[in-house]
Design a protein around this motif. Structure first.
Motif, short mmCIF file in Angstrom:
data_model
loop_
_atom_site.label_atom_id
_atom_site.label_comp_id
_atom_site.label_asym_id
_atom_site.label_seq_id
_atom_site.Cartn_x
_atom_site.Cartn_y
_atom_site.Cartn_z
N ILE A 198 0.80 -1.24 0.00
CA ILE A 198 0.00 0.00 0.00
C ILE A 198 0.84 1.29 0.00
CG2 ILE A 198 -1.34 1.42 1.55
CD1 ILE A 198 -3.16 -0.76 1.23
N CYS A 199 0.33 2.32 -0.55
CA CYS A 199 1.01 3.61 -0.64
C CYS A 199 0.48 4.50 0.46
CB CYS A 199 0.76 4.25 -2.00
SG CYS A 199 1.35 5.92 -2.12
N VAL A 200 1.38 5.05 1.26
CA VAL A 200 0.95 5.95 2.33
C VAL A 200 1.10 7.39 1.89
CG1 VAL A 200 1.67 6.80 4.59
CG2 VAL A 200 1.42 4.40 4.23
N VAL A 201 0.24 8.24 2.40
CA VAL A 201 0.37 9.66 2.12
C VAL A 201 1.79 10.09 2.46
CG1 VAL A 201 -0.38 11.95 2.83
CG2 VAL A 201 -2.04 10.13 2.57
N ASN A 202 2.47 10.68 1.52
CA ASN A 202 3.80 11.22 1.78
C ASN A 202 3.64 12.53 2.52
OD1 ASN A 202 6.41 12.02 1.83
ND2 ASN A 202 6.55 12.46 -0.35
N MET A 203 3.72 12.46 3.82
CA MET A 203 3.23 13.56 4.61
C MET A 203 4.21 14.73 4.71
SD MET A 203 1.02 11.47 7.36
CE MET A 203 0.18 12.96 7.73
N VAL A 213 -4.45 10.60 7.58
CA VAL A 213 -3.59 11.70 8.00
C VAL A 213 -3.83 11.95 9.48
CG1 VAL A 213 -3.26 12.80 5.78
CG2 VAL A 213 -5.33 13.24 7.05
N SER A 214 -2.99 12.77 10.07
CA SER A 214 -2.87 12.78 11.52
C SER A 214 -3.71 13.84 12.21
CB SER A 214 -1.40 13.01 11.91
OG SER A 214 -0.56 12.12 11.21
N GLY A 215 -3.93 13.65 13.49
CA GLY A 215 -4.60 14.65 14.30
C GLY A 215 -5.34 14.04 15.47
N PRO A 216 -5.53 14.80 16.54
CA PRO A 216 -6.36 14.34 17.66
C PRO A 216 -7.84 14.45 17.31
CG PRO A 216 -5.64 16.58 18.08
CD PRO A 216 -4.99 16.16 16.78
N LEU A 217 -8.64 13.61 17.90
CA LEU A 217 -10.08 13.75 17.75
C LEU A 217 -10.55 14.99 18.50
CD1 LEU A 217 -11.28 10.07 18.32
CD2 LEU A 217 -10.99 11.27 16.14
N ALA A 218 -11.66 15.54 18.03
CA ALA A 218 -12.24 16.73 18.66
C ALA A 218 -13.75 16.63 18.57
CB ALA A 218 -11.75 18.00 17.95
N PRO A 219 -14.48 17.36 19.41
CA PRO A 219 -15.94 17.35 19.29
C PRO A 219 -16.42 17.74 17.91
CG PRO A 219 -15.28 18.38 21.37
CD PRO A 219 -14.02 18.15 20.58
N TRP A 220 -15.63 18.55 17.17
CA TRP A 220 -16.03 18.98 15.84
C TRP A 220 -15.45 18.10 14.74
CZ3 TRP A 220 -11.12 19.91 14.55
CH2 TRP A 220 -10.28 20.54 15.48
N PHE A 258 -3.29 9.14 13.57
CA PHE A 258 -1.85 9.31 13.50
C PHE A 258 -1.25 8.11 12.79
CE2 PHE A 258 -2.56 12.19 17.11
CZ PHE A 258 -1.79 13.27 16.70
N ALA A 259 -0.70 8.33 11.60
CA ALA A 259 -0.12 7.24 10.81
C ALA A 259 1.35 7.08 11.14
CB ALA A 259 -0.29 7.54 9.32
N PHE A 260 1.77 5.83 11.37
CA PHE A 260 3.16 5.53 11.69
C PHE A 260 3.76 4.67 10.59
CE2 PHE A 260 1.10 6.20 15.80
CZ PHE A 260 1.88 7.26 16.25
N GLY A 261 5.01 4.93 10.30
CA GLY A 261 5.73 4.17 9.28
C GLY A 261 6.87 4.99 8.74
#
Length: 378
Positions: free
Chosen positions: A2-7, A234-241, A250-253
């Motif tokens: 699989i191809c991951v987003v090149n962040m 792609v990455s980020g914490p969850l939020a009410p919105w 959060f993608a690791f690799g």
């Protein structure tokens, strides 16, 4: 993904309290909704892995030893590992998200999950979710789990969910497809995978992890109509919105995910936002992270609850580093000084929370096609 987003996420961020040499930018998936939110926000995050092995595609592999370090860090620092379903239900029911809480997910169904990840997680009694494409499993592709192995995971309490039948670039129409036939193909692929998972494993969560992490507004609308929750890559914490059709993970690799980087990611918190939206340079409101062909420098607008925090926000653009932030009290405008590159890009905005090692994060992904409308190759 699989191809991951090149962040290209490494950024240098300096504050009076903490100087981080390398910080992975955090992405809030989907265009930020204009929802009124106030009060302090606790943090929960979703972690995403692909291969747990020492060999294979560099961008998507995490070594077994590093994966073990991640789990040991969570245990040592009193993080609670919960079922993904708990976090999704909390968002649906508008309940507070528990702080220092994570859900662990894997994409694609590689056999290294069975051989390397399952023993570590089972020993700790920690739940996790695997998103599978059903075609490789039905056709017994090398390197993927079998249905029998997935049944063993299910018996251990693991959730198995949908990554579509095939690993398509979902944004892209195939030759000869019109809008209707494109959406019909996507829907059929999602429904086929869900039926196969239900038939083989008796699981039917109606969660979709986007292949390659790619989506647009029409795909999000399709998922909503089908009654699915969407998870992006792609990455980020969850939020009410957080948008239930594009939840951040959060993608690791590859080069991302050493233990210091991991510690930063699991500790992130969402900004408390009153509103957030994106416009073109001419002021037209955008509701799609897939940019119009004529747009290369979108403007992100943030309206924060706290003017003091707003004054401390730093923002970055993919490939351009730190970018200007125009401030007016609680309100910010963020725009890259140069055109975003063709492909995947993002704006990332951060600020120290005041608690050691923790940052507020909010980020916005974008996709740009070639100027003639064709898709870039990967």
């Amino acid at each position: 993904m699989i191809c991951v987003v090149n962040m290209n996420e490494a950024r240098q961020i300096t504050s009076s309290v903490i100087n981080l040499k390398k910080l992975v930018a955090v992405l809030l998936l989907g265009l930020l909704p204009g929802i009124l939110i106030s009060g302090s926000l606790s943090a929960a995050v979703i972690l995403q892995y692909h291969h747990i092995r020492d060999t294979g595609p560099a961008a998507t592999r995490t070594s077994p030893e590093l994966f073990r370090q991640h789990l040991e860090y969570l245990a040592k620092h009193n993080y609670q590992v919960v079922e993904l379903e708990r976090l999704i239900n909390a968002l649906k029911q508008k309940q507070p998200l528990p702080d220092k809480t994570v859900a662990i997910t894997f994409d694609d169904g590689y056999d290294s999950i069975y051989h390397k990840a399952l023993p570590e997680l089972k020993r700790r009694g920690w739940p996790f979710t695997v998103f599978i494409n059903t075609q490789p499993i039905d056709e017994r592709w090398q390197g993927f789990m079998s249905w029998d192995q997935l049944r063993e995971l299910t018996e251990s309490g693991v959730s198995i969910a949908n990554h579509s039948e095939r690993h398509w670039h979902m944004q892209r129409r195939q030759e000869g497809e019109n809008r209707e036939s494109w959406l019909q193909r996507l829907q059929a692929g999602i429904e086929t995978a869900e039926e196969r998972i239900d038939d083989e494993l008796g699981q039917n969560y109606r969660w979709l992890a986007y292949p390659y992490g790619e989506y647009n507004r029409e795909i999000q609308d399709l998922l909503q109509q089908m009654g699915y929750v969407g998870l992006a890559q792609v990455s980020g914490p969850l939020a009410p919105w957080s948008d239930l059709t594009a939840l951040p993970r959060f993608a690791f690799g590859g080069t991302y995910g050493d233990i210091n980087d991991f510690a930063i990611k699991v500790a992130t918190q969402p900004f408390s936002l009153r509103r957030a939206w994106v416009t073109t340079e001419s002021g037209q409101r955008l509701s799609d992270p897939l940019l119009p062909l004529t747009e290369s420098r979108p403007i992100l607008h943030l309206w924060l609850d706290n003017a003091r925090i707003a004054a401390q926000v730093n923002c970055f653009a993919s490939g351009q580093g730190s970018i200007p932030v125009l401030r007016d009290g609680h309100q910010l405008q963020v725009q890259a000084p140069e055109s975003l590159s063709v492909g995947r890009s993002r704006y990332n905005c951060t600020a120290a929370t005041g608690e050691k090692g923790r940052f507020f994060w909010v980020s916005q992904p974008f996709w740009r096609r070639l100027e003639d409308g064709r898709w870039y190759s990967e």
